[in-house]
Design a protein around this motif. Sequence first.
Motif, PDB file in Angstrom:
ATOM      1  N   ILE A 112      14.467 -43.960 -39.292  1.00 10.61           N
ATOM      2  CA  ILE A 112      15.329 -42.994 -38.618  1.00 10.61           C
ATOM      3  C   ILE A 112      16.325 -43.734 -37.716  1.00 10.61           C
ATOM      4  N   LYS A 113      17.608 -43.343 -37.809  1.00 10.31           N
ATOM      5  CA  LYS A 113      18.663 -44.039 -37.065  1.00 10.31           C
ATOM      6  C   LYS A 113      19.161 -43.254 -35.841  1.00 10.31           C
ATOM      7  N   ILE A 114      18.605 -42.080 -35.619  1.00 12.53           N
ATOM      8  CA  ILE A 114      19.031 -41.260 -34.481  1.00 12.53           C
ATOM      9  C   ILE A 114      17.804 -40.859 -33.671  1.00 12.53           C
ATOM     10  N   ASN A 115      18.064 -40.244 -32.486  1.00 11.47           N
ATOM     11  CA  ASN A 115      16.975 -39.807 -31.626  1.00 11.47           C
ATOM     12  C   ASN A 115      17.043 -38.297 -31.423  1.00 11.47           C
ATOM     13  N   ASN A 116      15.916 -37.719 -31.097  1.00  7.19           N
ATOM     14  CA  ASN A 116      15.880 -36.288 -30.823  1.00  7.19           C
ATOM     15  C   ASN A 116      16.797 -35.964 -29.652  1.00  7.19           C
ATOM     16  N   GLY A 117      17.619 -34.942 -29.803  1.00  7.71           N
ATOM     17  CA  GLY A 117      18.563 -34.554 -28.757  1.00  7.71           C
ATOM     18  C   GLY A 117      19.949 -35.152 -28.916  1.00  7.71           C
ATOM     19  N   ASP A 118      20.106 -36.125 -29.816  1.00 13.43           N
ATOM     20  CA  ASP A 118      21.421 -36.741 -30.030  1.00 13.43           C
ATOM     21  C   ASP A 118      22.413 -35.727 -30.606  1.00 13.43           C
ATOM     22  N   THR A 119      23.668 -35.891 -30.245  1.00 10.03           N
ATOM     23  CA  THR A 119      24.739 -35.111 -30.859  1.00 10.03           C
ATOM     24  C   THR A 119      25.363 -35.960 -31.960  1.00 10.03           C
ATOM     25  N   ILE A 120      25.449 -35.412 -33.155  1.00 10.24           N
ATOM     26  CA  ILE A 120      25.917 -36.180 -34.305  1.00 10.24           C
ATOM     27  C   ILE A 120      27.073 -35.470 -34.982  1.00 10.24           C
ATOM     28  N   THR A 121      27.786 -36.204 -35.819  1.00 12.96           N
ATOM     29  CA  THR A 121      28.880 -35.633 -36.594  1.00 12.96           C
ATOM     30  C   THR A 121      28.531 -35.659 -38.075  1.00 12.96           C
ATOM     31  N   ALA A 122      29.111 -34.717 -38.806  1.00 11.42           N
ATOM     32  CA  ALA A 122      28.865 -34.645 -40.240  1.00 11.42           C
ATOM     33  C   ALA A 122      29.264 -35.951 -40.911  1.00 11.42           C
ATOM     34  N   GLY A 123      28.385 -36.471 -41.771  1.00  9.28           N
ATOM     35  CA  GLY A 123      28.645 -37.729 -42.459  1.00  9.28           C
ATOM     36  C   GLY A 123      28.102 -38.943 -41.745  1.00  9.28           C
ATOM     37  N   GLN A 124      27.571 -38.749 -40.533  1.00 12.49           N
ATOM     38  CA  GLN A 124      27.011 -39.873 -39.768  1.00 12.49           C
ATOM     39  C   GLN A 124      25.666 -40.283 -40.363  1.00 12.49           C
ATOM     40  N   ALA A 125      25.414 -41.596 -40.435  1.00 10.56           N
ATOM     41  CA  ALA A 125      24.135 -42.088 -40.954  1.00 10.56           C
ATOM     42  C   ALA A 125      22.998 -41.655 -40.043  1.00 10.56           C
ATOM     43  N   ILE A 126      21.958 -41.046 -40.624  1.00 12.40           N
ATOM     44  CA  ILE A 126      20.843 -40.581 -39.801  1.00 12.40           C
ATOM     45  C   ILE A 126      19.511 -41.208 -40.216  1.00 12.40           C
ATOM     46  N   ALA A 127      19.434 -41.743 -41.437  1.00  9.19           N
ATOM     47  CA  ALA A 127      18.149 -42.314 -41.882  1.00  9.19           C
ATOM     48  C   ALA A 127      18.362 -43.129 -43.150  1.00  9.19           C
ATOM     49  N   THR A 128      17.358 -43.942 -43.460  1.00  9.34           N
ATOM     50  CA  THR A 128      17.291 -44.575 -44.785  1.00  9.34           C
ATOM     51  C   THR A 128      15.949 -44.210 -45.396  1.00  9.34           C
ATOM     52  N   MET A 129      15.943 -44.162 -46.723  1.00  7.65           N
ATOM     53  CA  MET A 129      14.757 -43.729 -47.463  1.00  7.65           C
ATOM     54  C   MET A 129      14.529 -44.723 -48.608  1.00  7.65           C
ATOM     55  N   ASN A 130      13.371 -45.376 -48.623  1.00 10.72           N
ATOM     56  CA  ASN A 130      13.056 -46.336 -49.668  1.00 10.72           C
ATOM     57  C   ASN A 130      12.589 -45.580 -50.910  1.00 10.72           C
ATOM     58  N   LEU A 131      13.509 -45.429 -51.873  1.00  9.87           N
ATOM     59  CA  LEU A 131      13.212 -44.621 -53.063  1.00  9.87           C
ATOM     60  C   LEU A 131      12.099 -45.234 -53.907  1.00  9.87           C
ATOM     61  N   ASP A 132      12.067 -46.558 -53.969  1.00 15.27           N
ATOM     62  CA  ASP A 132      11.050 -47.225 -54.789  1.00 15.27           C
ATOM     63  C   ASP A 132       9.647 -46.959 -54.250  1.00 15.27           C
ATOM     64  N   GLN A 133       9.523 -46.958 -52.908  1.00 14.86           N
ATOM     65  CA  GLN A 133       8.213 -46.687 -52.327  1.00 14.86           C
ATOM     66  C   GLN A 133       7.757 -45.258 -52.626  1.00 14.86           C
ATOM     67  N   VAL A 134       8.695 -44.316 -52.567  1.00 16.02           N
ATOM     68  CA  VAL A 134       8.341 -42.921 -52.859  1.00 16.02           C
ATOM     69  C   VAL A 134       7.936 -42.768 -54.318  1.00 16.02           C
ATOM     70  N   LYS A 135       8.714 -43.382 -55.208  1.00 12.92           N
ATOM     71  CA  LYS A 135       8.400 -43.286 -56.645  1.00 12.92           C
ATOM     72  C   LYS A 135       7.083 -43.972 -56.974  1.00 12.92           C
ATOM     73  N   ALA A 136       6.774 -45.044 -56.243  1.00 16.77           N
ATOM     74  CA  ALA A 136       5.524 -45.773 -56.504  1.00 16.77           C
ATOM     75  C   ALA A 136       4.303 -44.904 -56.234  1.00 16.77           C
ATOM     76  N   LYS A 137       4.488 -43.875 -55.385  1.00 15.91           N
ATOM     77  CA  LYS A 137       3.384 -42.951 -55.084  1.00 15.91           C
ATOM     78  C   LYS A 137       3.443 -41.708 -55.982  1.00 15.91           C
ATOM     79  N   ASN A 138       4.301 -41.783 -57.028  1.00  9.37           N
ATOM     80  CA  ASN A 138       4.460 -40.672 -57.976  1.00  9.37           C
ATOM     81  C   ASN A 138       4.912 -39.378 -57.289  1.00  9.37           C
ATOM     82  N   LEU A 139       5.786 -39.527 -56.304  1.00  9.66           N
ATOM     83  CA  LEU A 139       6.324 -38.374 -55.576  1.00  9.66           C
ATOM     84  C   LEU A 139       7.792 -38.170 -55.917  1.00  9.66           C
ATOM     85  N   ASP A 140       8.247 -36.942 -55.780  1.00  6.87           N
ATOM     86  CA  ASP A 140       9.630 -36.554 -56.069  1.00  6.87           C
ATOM     87  C   ASP A 140      10.527 -37.011 -54.920  1.00  6.87           C
ATOM     88  N   THR A 141      11.641 -37.661 -55.233  1.00 14.07           N
ATOM     89  CA  THR A 141      12.554 -38.180 -54.199  1.00 14.07           C
ATOM     90  C   THR A 141      13.625 -37.165 -53.794  1.00 14.07           C
TER      91      THR A 141
END
Length: 642
Positions: free
Chosen positions: A91-120
């Motif tokens: 997570i790249k932001i904190n609770n209570g932060d004011t953000i703008t549309a298109g601002q980076a808020i998180a990264t998600m490791n797709l390979d790790q999710v797929k390795a657990k046989n979960l939908d990304t």
Amino acid sequence: MVKQTVNLLSPAAGEVIALEKTSDPIFSKGVMGQGFGLIPTNGNVVAPVSGRISMIADTNHAIGITTDDGLEVLVHMGIDTVSLKGEPFNIKINNGDTITAGQAIATMNLDQVKAKNLDTTIMVLITNSNDKIDGLDITEGDSEAGQVVATAYLKVQEAANTSDKKLSHHDLATFIIKNVGGKDNVNNVIHCITRLRFYLKDESKANTEVLKNQRGILDVMKASGQYQVVIGNEVEAVFDEVVKQLGDLGDNPTPEPVDDGKNPISRGFGNLIGFITGSMSPVVGVIAASGIIKGLLALLTLPQLGSLLNVNSVPYITVSAIADSAFFFLPVIVGFSAAKRLNSDPIIAAVIGGVLTYPQIITWGKGLKTMFSLGGWHFQFLNYSYSIFPMILAAWLAAKSEKWLKKHLPSYLQMIFVPLITILVVSAITLVITGPVIQGLANGIAVLINWLVSASGWIGGLFIGGFYQLLVIFGLHWGVVPLVAQQIAGTGQSALNAIICSTMISQGAAVLAVAIKSKKADMKELGIAAAVSAFCGVTEPAIYGVNLRYKKVFASGCIGSAVGGLITGLMHGTMFGFTGGLIGFSSFFNPKNPTDLSSFYAFLIASAASIIVAFIVTWVWGYNDNMQKGQKVEKKKRPGTI
């Protein structure tokens, strides 16, 4: 009525799919609200909307965002990923932060999710859809992160349901921000005595009619790049709440004057008037307060009251210094204010004002000491304490100098040499050339106006008293403020201001008659507050809130002020301070001759006549509860950019 919309962006690169095509039945059936899914091709997640971060799941797989429009948007990364306990998510932001549309808020490791046989699939849901939106259009297919892929249609809020309800300062601020287009549409905001002055990125996004019809908002106006919301007496409290909710707007400068289609001469003159009045506006309260103190001191030295204070006593001299300081150092204050208006360095301008009020310069100025002679020309020092216009021009020259120097000097030299060169050059130009010329013209104009008003007697009083408040409607009254200030600074008095005083009192009496006569609770509340404001010298709440909406009430006030102005003119009343209205009574005592009460008697008689005439005419002719309330008056553009 055109419905408001909110665009939703793709939270990542990938394929946008309709909600019913997603694998989780809770999401696909819309139980969590309307929205869409995205099958991501990479794990860089951005905000689909602007707003405030209202929730971050303990396992980092979901983020909640609340928009200025009240939409509650959930970004849910993957299906059943709560079981991963946050491992694939950063997570790249904190609770209570004011953000703008298109601002980076998180990264998600797709390979790790797929390795657990979960939908990304990333879900974007409006969890309060039933309450807030009428529908959602989605564009399916491949999309880049930050691309608009959906449009939510907000439900139309019925203004009638809330317009008559008195809102708290916090709720009114929320209402205003929402209806000026939301936080993202606000570039900057300032306030004056009665108005919030927004600099909006797109004025077309503002709901002017909704704002106008809300209780607590007297009017809405647009003037040369500003979107002005007239609040009245409570403007500071509402402004504080607006600033809290807007958060840090950064160092956004005041926008440059807009091209309004006028010819260059007309536009230039308007911007000049706007600059002068904009520089004076923040100073008015200080001058008014100082004038009241000086008047009270004169009152306490009256022999008729037993000379409670001796003019040579320590208390008198001390309090007199407190009162005189604002006038004596007026160039410093005006310079600081003008520089803020120009987005230049206010400290540099204040130092230049300090040069003009330096004790030795003032001593030489009082003696008209010669600086130097050039041929047959003798350049002399002048006394610039109590002056206004020379410093306003000096602030403008300083702003131009700063801009030029910052453009041509290396950055490592600017901190020292920009103020050094600007202060030396502009101070010299002001002392030698512009100061003497402008001060001479300003003093001459002030003397001429005082003479014309005094010489015309009842004619001038009747005319100015009857029509002055029309200037307030068109925003032109601010152009009179520097003239009155210059009159008092140059001659110690202003006959013009004495007549203007009656116009404030009579409009207050007119709205007071409405408040007393009306059986409507909201009219009584608004009328009494507006009357108090007018008696204290600020007529805008009375004019915009009541008097102009029942035009006979405004006319009744003008009839009363015409009578008051006529009496003031007949008695040659004048003011020795700046503050108008009933609260400015002390400004009618002559500090140089406390036993001369002629102007004070003129004030008493003119004020009594203004109140009685305006009140009676309003009561008998101007208002009754059966009258149809008119629309709030749309003002013409105020000249300049303030």
